[in-house]
Design an enzyme around this catalytic site. Structure first.
Site, PDB file in Angstrom:
ATOM      1  CD  GLN A 131      -2.444   1.272   2.771  1.00 38.14           C
ATOM      2  OE1 GLN A 131      -1.864   0.840   3.759  1.00 38.14           O
ATOM      3  NE2 GLN A 131      -3.643   1.808   2.826  1.00 38.14           N
ATOM      4  CE1 TYR A 133      -4.017   4.053  -0.350  1.00 40.54           C
ATOM      5  CE2 TYR A 133      -5.101   4.768   1.655  1.00 40.54           C
ATOM      6  CZ  TYR A 133      -5.166   4.212   0.395  1.00 40.54           C
ATOM      7  OH  TYR A 133      -6.367   3.812  -0.091  1.00 40.54           O
ATOM      8  CB  SER A 134       2.279   7.202   4.856  1.00 37.19           C
ATOM      9  OG  SER A 134       1.185   6.921   5.671  1.00 37.19           O
ATOM     10  CD  GLU A 249      -5.359   0.804   6.620  1.00 32.43           C
ATOM     11  OE1 GLU A 249      -5.643   1.604   5.712  1.00 32.43           O
ATOM     12  OE2 GLU A 249      -4.259   0.782   7.191  1.00 32.43           O
ATOM     13  CB  SER A 381      -2.458   8.619  14.791  1.00 28.41           C
ATOM     14  OG  SER A 381      -3.136   9.863  14.813  1.00 28.41           O
ATOM     15  CD  GLU A 383      -2.438  10.769  19.112  1.00 27.98           C
ATOM     16  OE1 GLU A 383      -2.396   9.969  18.142  1.00 27.98           O
ATOM     17  OE2 GLU A 383      -1.783  10.582  20.151  1.00 27.98           O
TER      18      GLU A 383
END
Lengths: 396, 360
Positions: A131, A133-134, A249, A381, A383
């Site tokens: 994947q 993504y980031s 996910e 995350s 948060e």
């Protein structure tokens, strides 16, 4: 009420018995033992492949997919039952990138040609997906991603980088988000692409995690050409595709899977300490924390079960559930990994990658504790999840 | 500023200068030799008459904190606090002097069963037969065995059961070693004594009074460990503050998010509470309740600060590349070193019960 019912599972028409019977014959002792030694987020490729093919031959590799694409037609409760039984039996954790991420995305947003080309190969384990993504500058703020794709004839030319790419070193395909427009809101300029990992100009650099393992990577795209035919959804509509996947996910898999597997190793350590009355696992404090974790586990499994019915009926729970489940799965996983660490005691200080020391049940405990620090960071995350929940609640 | 304060400030400054530009360089033995010989780290806490700065245990705590801050896991507590502390308590200053000069480097071999932190030996037996002393037993997780010249081994006499303290050369014939590595990169071993013969002068302590002295030394080791943990926490908090001020997401630094600010605030509170219980225990020594209070509370704080330092760093915090991961793993070790939070909470409860029953 039985234990599994408290976990949100009701045995319908002997379904659970069928699953157990299958597991007892097909999940070999070797696989279970190998799974005990796994400390990563997913099982190592060889082990994962053995189990993947076993499920494939049984026809149970993609229970959540529509029947037309190879799903089992199970109810949501049956799917959860299956996952929990697999976790309780210590089945290897299969990489989610193909089965639970790319597959569902293609089913929801892919062309007929893409579906025909890729779905069977995900099921048969011929393809191994990762994947993209980031990025180094786009983590929690995923929409700010900068890996750029520029249209050139029938191709996109991709330049940029992706980070935290789990198992990229084993993958032959990557699904990724790229920037195709800088106009308007950031979310409106993102496109979803599929690319072969052997594409010229695509390189993989390992990132070693603090447990000393190589699970994640950084990808570098240097003028990588990706055919337009490998775009999923419309150009600049990738964010919609990504959101769909993120929901999957976060809430798709059984939230109790990892905690259940960790509880198994805690039980094994408790057995190991049976003859040692001063061992911490016999203290009322330890027992109490274990009980609290088990209570949270059954609450969460029921939250998941309720969420699955809520989605069907359009209840607001359906919207918030994926974040609640991601948070609870994360917290329980980390708590279980801490309890395992405490149950192991001083031997948790040993680097088991060099030499195996102490109780057999404790060999993966410290590495898991280290690796499970990441579950509250990846996939949105804790948060970020709380912000999503707060916003959703205030929006009502 | 008093003389003691002044000399402490000088010591701290010297330590900082030496440690700040040597992080992660060279092998541990080379770094240790430098700290010992150039800085005189082992002599520092000793009385001035013996070449020290006269600051006593407060200096030991200060040194341990600096070592933690700069992630320098040298065997300071094992040698300065435990070995010299015990030798002095047993009036064996001759041995202490050998430690200070570097002639010997004893490390404690405390655990008979690596699953529990229990120091009082029950299975490491010394037997006397026709004037020959023979030792049987095993010790797990003996640390810094690659550097050690001697092992400090608690044992018990096979007939009387009385506790004994042995100082054994690490190269003694017949010792079985299985070596392994710890998460912080140091070497450790399980050592097996399979009926080995030891010299009579290896028995340096005997009986309940000596054992009490040893336990008091271990309490000091515990408090010094708290000080090292405090140094680690201060460093991890500092690294995290620096990181959140430069990391940008959603068009601003993540330090501007209240959830991040509140988490930093909680970390700071933990660091300060740990600093306070450690300072309290330094003052209160040899009070075992204070020592265990400090270890219990500091271990809790250490876990919280370490976990949240990683969390606020995000993905990069979970990588080996970042120094933070080495702090995190060292923190894992210190959390259980000389007993976990749970074990020390239990000890505080036990000792408080005794205290209450004495008050009536």
């Amino acid at each position: 009420m039985s234990v599994t019912e408290r976990l949100g599972l009701v045995d319908m028409d002997g379904f659970r018995e069928d699953v157990r019977a299958f597991l007892s014959t097909s999940l070999t002792a070797e696989m279970r033992e190998a799974a005990d030694r796994q400390a990563g987020i997913y099982a190592d490729p060889d082990l994962a492949r053995d189990w993947h093919l076993t499920l494939y031959q049984k026809g149970w590799i993609t229970p959540s997919w529509p029947v037309a694409y190879g799903g089992t037609g199970w109810t949501a409760a049956q799917r959860l039952t299956f996952e929990v039984e697999c976790a309780a039996a210590n089945a290897p954790v299969l990489p989610a990138m193909g089965l639970q991420m790319c597959g569902p995305v293609l089913i929801g947003h892919g062309t007929d040609e893409q579906k025909a080309r890729f779905l069977p190969r995900i099921r048969s384990a011929e393809d191994y997906w990762c994947q993209g993504y980031s990025e180094p500058g786009a983590g929690s703020d995923l929409a700010s991603l900068r890996c750029r794709a520029v249209r050139d004839g029938d191709d996109y030319v991709v330049n940029g980088t992706k980070i935290w790419t789990t198992h990229a070193q084993f993958a032959n395909w990557v699904f990724l988000l790229v920037r195709t427009s800088s106009e308007g809101p950031q979310q409106a300029g993102i496109t979803f692409l599929l690319a072969p990992m052997d594409s010229p100009g695509l390189t993989v650099t390992p990132i070693i995690s603090m447990s000393g393992e190589h699970e994640v990577n950084q990808l570098f795209f240097d003028n990588v050409r990706v055919p337009v035919a490998l775009r999923v959804g419309a150009e600049n509509n990738g964010w919609e595709v990504a959101k769909y996947l993120l929901q999957f996910e976060r809430g798709g898999a059984a939230a109790g899977g990892r905690p259940l597997r960790l509880l198994r190793s805690i039980s094994a350590l408790m057995q190991d300490a049976a003859g040692e009355p001063e061992h911490v696992v016999h203290s009322p404090q330890f027992r109490r924390r274990l009980t609290l974790l088990e209570i949270e586990l059954s609450a969460t499994m029921w939250t998941q079960r309720r969420a699955l019915s809520a989605v069907a009926s359009g209840d607001p729970m359906g919207v918030t559930a994926s974040s609640i489940l991601k948070l609870k799965a994360t917290e329980m996983t980390q708590m279980a990994s801490e309890l395992a660490l405490e149950a192991l005691g001083p031997f948790a200080s040993v680097d088991q990658s060099v030499a195996a020391v102490g109780p057999v049940a404790g060999r993966s405990v410290a590495a898991r504790y280290l690796n499970m620090r990441a579950v509250s960071i990846f996939g949105g995350s804790s948060e970020v999840q709380r912000t999503i929940l707060g916003k959703e609640l205030l929006r009502r | 500023m008093s003389d003691a304060q002044e000399s402490r400030a000088i010591l701290k400054d010297m330590l900082r200068r030496m440690l700040s530009n040597r992080q992660g360089e060279g092998d541990m033995m080379a770094r240790w030799r430098q700290l010992r010989d150039e800085l005189g780290l082992l002599a520092a806490p000793l009385p001035e008459a013996r070449g020290g700065l006269g600051g006593g245990f407060a200096d030991s705590a200060l040194i341990a904190e600096e070592l933690g801050c700069w992630l320098m896991p040298v065997p300071f507590v094992a040698t300065s606090v435990i070995a010299i502390g015990l030798f002095d308590a047993l009036s064996r200053e001759d041995l202490s002097d050998q430690v200070v000069s570097g002639d010997i480097l004893p490390v404690p071999a405390l655990m008979e069963d690596g699953r529990v932190m229990r120091v009082r030996p029950t299975a490491t037996m010394l037997r006397e037969e026709d004037g020959v002393l023979r030792l049987r037993g095993r010790k797990e997780l003996v640390e810094d065995v690659d550097m050690a010249s001697h092992l400090l081994v608690p044992a018990c006499a096979d007939r009387s059961g009385e506790p004994l303290l042995l100082l054994l050369p690490a190269a003694l014939p017949g010792m079985g070693w299985s070596r392994y590595r710890l998460l912080d990169g140091r070497e450790a071993a399980t050592v097996v004594f399979d009926d080995i013969t030891i010299a009579p002068d290896a028995v340096i302590g005997r009986g309940e009074a000596d054992w009490q002295r040893f336990e008091a030394v271990l309490d000091r080791a515990m408090v010094a460990t708290c000080a090292e943990a405090l140094g680690l926490m201060r460093a991890m908090l500092g690294q995290t503050v620096d990181y959140v001020k430069q990391r940008r997401q959603f068009g601003k630094t993540i330090a501007s998010f209240q959830v991040v600010q509140h988490r930093l605030a909680d970390m700071l509170i933990e660091v300060e509470q740990a600093a306070s219980v450690t300072a309290m225990a330094v003052q209160a020594l040899p009070d075992p309740i204070a020592a265990s209070t400090a270890k219990a509370r500091t271990s809790q704080a250490l876990r919280f600060v370490a976990q949240n330092a990683v969390q606020l760093h995000g993905g990069i915090g979970t990588t080996e590349e970042l120094a933070l991961s080495r702090y995190f793993k060292r923190a894992m070790l210190l959390e259980t070193q000389y007993g976990s939070a749970e074990q020390h909470l239990a000890r505080v409860e036990r000792l408080r019960e005794v205290e209450r029953s004495l008050i009536g």
